[in-house]
Write a protein that holds these residues in place. Structure first.
Motif, mmCIF file in Angstrom:
data_model
loop_
_atom_site.group_PDB
_atom_site.id
_atom_site.type_symbol
_atom_site.label_atom_id
_atom_site.label_comp_id
_atom_site.label_asym_id
_atom_site.label_seq_id
_atom_site.Cartn_x
_atom_site.Cartn_y
_atom_site.Cartn_z
ATOM 1 N N GLU A 115 40.939 28.653 40.202
ATOM 2 C CA GLU A 115 41.876 27.549 40.352
ATOM 3 C C GLU A 115 42.709 27.769 41.614
ATOM 4 O OE1 GLU A 115 44.128 27.418 36.749
ATOM 5 O OE2 GLU A 115 42.351 27.087 35.475
ATOM 6 N N THR A 116 43.245 26.684 42.133
ATOM 7 C CA THR A 116 44.021 26.771 43.370
ATOM 8 C C THR A 116 45.304 27.585 43.148
ATOM 9 O OG1 THR A 116 43.171 24.654 44.181
ATOM 10 C CG2 THR A 116 45.251 25.432 45.124
ATOM 11 N N GLU A 117 45.558 28.522 44.045
ATOM 12 C CA GLU A 117 46.760 29.364 43.989
ATOM 13 C C GLU A 117 47.099 29.846 45.392
ATOM 14 O OE1 GLU A 117 48.454 33.476 41.850
ATOM 15 O OE2 GLU A 117 46.595 32.549 41.163
ATOM 16 N N GLY A 118 48.360 29.774 45.759
ATOM 17 C CA GLY A 118 48.794 30.168 47.085
ATOM 18 C C GLY A 118 48.913 31.671 47.256
ATOM 19 N N ALA A 119 49.113 32.067 48.494
ATOM 20 C CA ALA A 119 49.267 33.485 48.812
ATOM 21 C C ALA A 119 50.653 33.975 48.414
ATOM 22 C CB ALA A 119 49.032 33.708 50.306
ATOM 23 N N GLY A 120 50.817 35.295 48.406
ATOM 24 C CA GLY A 120 52.106 35.907 48.114
ATOM 25 C C GLY A 120 51.993 37.127 47.241
ATOM 26 N N ASP A 121 51.097 37.076 46.224
ATOM 27 C CA ASP A 121 50.874 38.251 45.396
ATOM 28 C C ASP A 121 50.080 39.297 46.174
ATOM 29 O OD1 ASP A 121 52.092 37.201 43.097
ATOM 30 O OD2 ASP A 121 50.274 36.124 42.553
ATOM 31 N N THR A 122 50.228 40.541 45.790
ATOM 32 C CA THR A 122 49.363 41.592 46.339
ATOM 33 C C THR A 122 48.033 41.524 45.595
ATOM 34 O OG1 THR A 122 51.229 43.030 46.870
ATOM 35 C CG2 THR A 122 49.060 44.063 46.715
ATOM 36 N N VAL A 123 47.024 41.070 46.290
ATOM 37 C CA VAL A 123 45.698 40.875 45.705
ATOM 38 C C VAL A 123 44.781 41.989 46.198
ATOM 39 C CG1 VAL A 123 43.688 39.346 45.582
ATOM 40 C CG2 VAL A 123 46.009 38.392 45.503
ATOM 41 N N VAL A 124 44.042 42.566 45.265
ATOM 42 C CA VAL A 124 43.142 43.673 45.579
ATOM 43 C C VAL A 124 41.700 43.228 45.343
ATOM 44 C CG1 VAL A 124 42.460 46.021 44.935
ATOM 45 C CG2 VAL A 124 44.886 45.385 44.971
ATOM 46 N N VAL A 125 40.840 43.553 46.290
ATOM 47 C CA VAL A 125 39.403 43.322 46.144
ATOM 48 C C VAL A 125 38.720 44.680 46.256
ATOM 49 C CG1 VAL A 125 37.387 42.040 46.946
ATOM 50 C CG2 VAL A 125 39.687 41.082 47.287
ATOM 51 N N ASP A 126 37.928 45.019 45.252
ATOM 52 C CA ASP A 126 37.329 46.351 45.181
ATOM 53 C C ASP A 126 35.837 46.220 44.915
ATOM 54 O OD1 ASP A 126 37.262 49.082 45.256
ATOM 55 O OD2 ASP A 126 38.275 49.404 43.352
ATOM 56 N N GLY A 127 35.070 47.214 45.374
ATOM 57 C CA GLY A 127 33.621 47.201 45.165
ATOM 58 C C GLY A 127 32.919 47.856 46.340
ATOM 59 N N PRO A 128 31.669 47.502 46.574
ATOM 60 C CA PRO A 128 30.834 46.588 45.799
ATOM 61 C C PRO A 128 30.215 47.275 44.582
ATOM 62 C CG PRO A 128 29.583 47.399 47.662
ATOM 63 C CD PRO A 128 30.963 47.994 47.768
ATOM 64 N N PHE A 129 29.711 46.445 43.652
ATOM 65 C CA PHE A 129 29.123 46.950 42.425
ATOM 66 C C PHE A 129 27.743 46.351 42.193
ATOM 67 C CE2 PHE A 129 33.743 46.751 41.675
ATOM 68 C CZ PHE A 129 34.002 48.062 41.313
ATOM 69 N N TYR A 130 26.917 47.122 41.474
ATOM 70 C CA TYR A 130 25.706 46.587 40.874
ATOM 71 C C TYR A 130 26.002 46.323 39.402
ATOM 72 C CZ TYR A 130 23.287 48.352 45.031
ATOM 73 O OH TYR A 130 22.887 48.603 46.318
ATOM 74 N N LYS A 131 25.677 45.133 38.923
ATOM 75 C CA LYS A 131 25.889 44.806 37.509
ATOM 76 C C LYS A 131 24.652 45.233 36.727
ATOM 77 C CE LYS A 131 27.067 40.977 34.424
ATOM 78 N NZ LYS A 131 27.330 39.504 34.333
ATOM 79 N N LEU A 132 24.855 46.096 35.719
ATOM 80 C CA LEU A 132 23.743 46.695 34.992
ATOM 81 C C LEU A 132 23.944 46.580 33.494
ATOM 82 C CD1 LEU A 132 23.594 50.070 36.980
ATOM 83 C CD2 LEU A 132 22.162 48.060 37.397
#
Length: 202
Positions: A115-132
């Motif tokens: 859903e639409t949400e503006g910037a401001g929070d500390t957002v973390v993106v982690d990976g990459p992963f294989y889904k098993l």
């Protein structure tokens, strides 16, 4: 098809056929560590380690940034690789996703309804992963042996070797049921049909 291929196919079929038994895990293959003189830290090559306050989400399944670079941040567009997003106030925008396209400031997401949400929070993106899919075994006191490297709270997962595009090694890690586990001992059967991974909570 050789005998080894037959064993690998059978193992893959058995593990994936019973949806109520195998558990879903996300496997991360640890890359080489390189020293970054700018930060004084060791950085994993190929790993995603984005933590920023300029990330926003659009309902069109687009993750955007102002200055954070998704390309140099190693966001994968390979259909076999996943990453996890966390930190948005709206929980719908947090979770596992894949990218169908990525530019420096835009990522087109799949597998995650956002859903639409503006910037401001500390957002973390982690990976990459294989889904098993894998079968989990928990250890009890009766499994402990003298001089064994296995500890009481360790777990073991059995996965089909055909499902994993890389060779697992100590130091790799997985996310299972929201918890980080480190691979302490990988072991393949003689036909390389399955991998047994001994895991320890991080």
């Amino acid at each position: 098809m050789g005998l080894q291929d037959v064993f690998q196919t059978v193992a893959q079929t058995i593990i994936t056929a019973f949806d109520d038994v195998p558990q879903t895990i996300y496997f991360h293959s640890l890359g080489a560590s390189v020293y970054d003189p700018a930060t004084g830290a060791n950085v994993e090559t190929g790993g995603i380690s984005i933590s920023a306050t300029d990330l926003s989400m659009e309902a069109s399944s687009t993750l955007r940034s102002v200055t954070t670079n998704f390309v140099t941040g190693n966001i994968p567009t390979d259909d076999t690789q996943w990453f996890i997003i966390s930190g948005f106030t709206n929980s719908a925008n947090n979770g596992y996703a894949k990218a169908t396209a990525a530019t420096a400031t835009e990522v087109t997401l799949s597998e995650l309804t956002v859903e639409t949400e503006g910037a401001g929070d500390t957002v973390v993106v982690d990976g990459p992963f294989y889904k098993l899919k894998g079968v989990i075994r928990h250890f009890g006191a009766e499994d402990m042996q003298e001089d064994s490297p296995i500890q009481l709270e360790d777990i073991q997962i059995v996965i089909a070797s055909e499902d994993l595009a890389v060779t697992p090694k100590p130091g790799d890690w997985i996310l299972y049921d929201g918890t980080h586990y480190t691979v302490i001992l990988p072991d393949a059967d003689p036909a390389f049909a399955t991998w047994k991974l001994w895991l320890r909570r991080k």
